[in-house]
Design an enzyme around this catalytic site. Structure first.
Site, PDB file in Angstrom:
ATOM      1  N   HIS A  45      -1.968   0.633  -2.147  1.00  0.00           N
ATOM      2  CA  HIS A  45      -1.800   0.683  -3.597  1.00  0.00           C
ATOM      3  C   HIS A  45      -2.698   1.780  -4.166  1.00  0.00           C
ATOM      4  CE1 HIS A  45       0.524  -3.009  -3.673  1.00  0.00           C
ATOM      5  NE2 HIS A  45      -0.352  -3.538  -2.834  1.00  0.00           N
ATOM      6  N   GLU A 149       0.909 -11.904   5.123  1.00  0.00           N
ATOM      7  CA  GLU A 149       1.089 -11.997   3.675  1.00  0.00           C
ATOM      8  C   GLU A 149       2.562 -12.196   3.315  1.00  0.00           C
ATOM      9  OE1 GLU A 149      -0.580  -8.426   1.964  1.00  0.00           O
ATOM     10  OE2 GLU A 149       0.617  -7.111   3.210  1.00  0.00           O
ATOM     11  N   ASP A 175       0.525 -11.348  -1.980  1.00  0.00           N
ATOM     12  CA  ASP A 175       1.863 -11.130  -1.422  1.00  0.00           C
ATOM     13  C   ASP A 175       2.424 -12.409  -0.804  1.00  0.00           C
ATOM     14  OD1 ASP A 175       2.597  -8.471  -2.043  1.00  0.00           O
ATOM     15  OD2 ASP A 175       1.042  -7.764  -0.685  1.00  0.00           O
TER      16      ASP A 175
HETATM   17  C1  3PY Z   1      -2.615  -9.598  -0.985  1.00  0.00           C
HETATM   18  O1  3PY Z   1      -3.145 -10.579  -1.506  1.00  0.00           O
HETATM   19  O2  3PY Z   1      -1.386  -9.446  -0.860  1.00  0.00           O
HETATM   20  C2  3PY Z   1      -3.476  -8.546  -0.462  1.00  0.00           C
HETATM   21  O3  3PY Z   1      -3.002  -7.632   0.166  1.00  0.00           O
HETATM   22  C3  3PY Z   1      -4.930  -8.666  -0.808  1.00  0.00           C
HETATM   23  O4  3PY Z   1      -5.626  -7.532  -0.651  1.00  0.00           O
HETATM   24 MG    MG Z   2      -0.908  -7.505   0.050  1.00  0.00          MG
END
Ligand code: 3PY
Ligand code: MG
Length: 252
Positions: A45, A149, A175
């Protein structure tokens, strides 16, 4: 290359880092001097790229803080470039299967553990380090950190954890919450159930569990639960919180 956080984790300590999202070596130095064990330079990001990241890595090294980089995707060329500029470890987003994890390790480790390409980059001392020693040392010191994630990653966690070469397995709560259909609901019981399940699996596999925490209370709770690699907040978030709170006191 001596990876300080790897040694700390091996001796049972918990390590705490923060996200660096802007191109400022000064901010890296400030976070290092404040005492963070590592910085997480975010190339997924935000605006940072491979060239800006190289200088942020230098700033971290100058202050004995371990530079870890999140690459934008599980791509062997990007992983190679990120390690070549001297990252001490990589986070790779969206590792959802054994195949994803295997690809990640293959790209990040030199022979015999993987197929990382060799040349004369910064990580080899521009070719001045003894080659065999550097390759062995880099293979053992570089931290490989897959992101779990997505619910697919949780469902395939057993197979992912069986992949040789992983050090820390990181839960991305944001995520993960999205893939569960509860985006951003970080205290939702369904998310917590998946996090607790993943933590137990990671620990049972003998690996270190990592997670993002957005507040001090959240981080303390995660440490109590057994997470030992804590990614705490972010440069711009910490700055904006302090700026808003101090200014509002000042204006009272
Ligand atoms: C998420 O929470 O998706 C992350 O990648 C945290 O850094
Ligand atoms: Mg993430």
């Amino acid at each position: 290359m001596k990876n300080i956080i790897k040694s700390k984790l091996e001796s049972g300590e918990t390590v705490i880092g923060s996200i660096v999202s802007v191109n400022s070596p000064d901010i890296v130095e400030v976070l290092a001097l404040a005492g963070f064990d590592f910085i997480f330079i975010d190339n997924e990001h935000g605006p940072l790229n491979i060239e800006t990241t190289a200088n942020l890595i230098r700033a971290a090294e100058a202050r004995a803080c371990t530079p870890i980089v999140r690459v934008p995707e599980n791509d062997p060329i990007i992983i190679l470039k990120t390690l070549d500029i001297g990252a001490f470890g990589i986070h790779v987003p969206q590792i959802n299967s054994r195949e994803d994890a295997t690809e990640m390790v293959k790209a990040a480790k030199y022979y015999p553990l993987g197929e990382r390409g060799t040349a004369f980059p910064r990580s080899s001392g521009y070719g001045l380090y003894a080659r065999d020693k550097n390759i062995k040392e880099t293979n053992s010191e570089t931290l490989l950190i897959p992101h779990i994630e997505n619910i697919k990653g949780v469902e395939n966690l057993k197979e992912i954890l069986a992949t040789t070469g992983l050090d820390i397995v990181f839960i991305g709560p944001y995520d993960l919450s999205q893939s569960l259909g509860i985006p951003g609901q970080l205290t939702h019981p369904l998310l917590e159930e998946k996090i607790t399940y993943s933590l137990a699996m990671i620990k049972a596999a003998g690996l270190i569990a990592g997670i993002f925490a957005s507040s001090v209370e959240d981080a303390q709770q995660r440490i109590k639960q057994g997470f030992r690699y804590i990614l705490y907040s972010m440069d711009t978030i910490m700055l904006s919180k302090i700026a808003r709170s101090e200014l509002s006191q000042l204006k009272k």
